[in-house]
Design a protein around this motif. Structure first.
Motif: not given
Length: 259
Positions: A43-44, A48-54, A96-98
């Protein structure tokens, strides 16, 4: 599956506070920690990947179209657009994270659910380890997750079309998107128990219907926790434990204070 032995508001609070009881349950059963650790790391990384992409998506939506301007009305418009773009980015990152986090961690969540059920019921799976059965279980879980994710994403895309209807469209979209998310979260986390017992979606739907208020409370609690920064890292495995405990709850068991 039995009906949770409470009514009305009591059932809602049972579902809503089930994650708090799951935290306590995890603390009282340290052997479960190792089954939580892998989903936590996954999950971390996914967040992190989705936040960077966001963030990159937000900069693309705003930076490319809103250059510096001196006019006061343009500055107000820029603020409004940034707020809307920020909210849209947050929603995209959340979903996306979910979706991705649940999909990747699903085999480990299934094991966590099974071990939780063993502690609750006192009945252990004594079948000898078989690599063939293990791989079959992984494929079963991934197949079920892909099917649920595809349906959820398709329905969310369909609901987005309501935003094209003037005036009434956005409120309708907001209501049904939240309702669909709550339903999806309940189906997602109780699904490990039902899938493992080879019970179909019809049986799961009847369980949710007969425990409607508890399901709403559980889904709302999970959705709120997934929106809290850093807390969402542990939300998915804790939700797995909470949902498993809800499924195991019967008239003869205590009120989720559990073991």
């Amino acid at each position: 599956m039995k009906t949770i032995p409470f009514t009305g508001v009591r059932r809602f609070s049972t579902g809503f506070f089930s994650l708090l009881h799951a935290f306590r349950f995890l603390g009282a059963n340290p052997p479960l920690f190792k089954y939580v650790a892998i989903p936590f790391v996954i999950n971390v990384l996914v967040f992190s990947a989705t936040l960077y992409w966001g963030v990159d998506l937000f900069n693309g939506m705003v930076g490319d179209y809103l250059g510096p301007q001196d006019a006061w009305y343009w500055q107000i418009l820029a603020v409004v657009v940034k707020v809307i773009a920020g909210l849209l980015t947050a929603v995209i990152v959340f979903f996306t994270f979910t979706v991705v986090g649940n999909l990747i961690a699903s085999p480990f969540n299934d094991i966590l659910s099974e071990r939780t059920e063993e502690i609750l019921t006192g009945q252990k799976n004594d079948e000898p380890f078989s690599l063939k059965l293990f791989m079959a279980d992984i494929w079963r879980v991934l197949r079920d997750e892909l099917r649920k994710m595809a349906i959820f994403v398709a329905l969310m895309i369909f609901l987005l079309l309501f935003n094209m209807i003037p005036a009434v469209g956005p409120p309708v979209y907001a209501f049904f998107s939240v309702a669909l998310t709550l339903f999806f979260l309940v189906v997602e986390y109780t699904g490990y128990v039902f899938s493992r017992k080879h019970l179909g979606f019809g049986e799961q739907r009847r369980f949710i219907k007969s425990n409607f208020m508890a399901s709403v409370g559980f889904g709302l609690a999970v959705m709120c926790m997934l929106m809290i920064p850093f807390v969402q890292f542990v939300t998915i495995p804790i939700a797995v434990i909470a949902a498993t405990r809800l499924c195991c709850l019967s008239d003869s068991q205590s009120e989720l204070s559990g073991r």
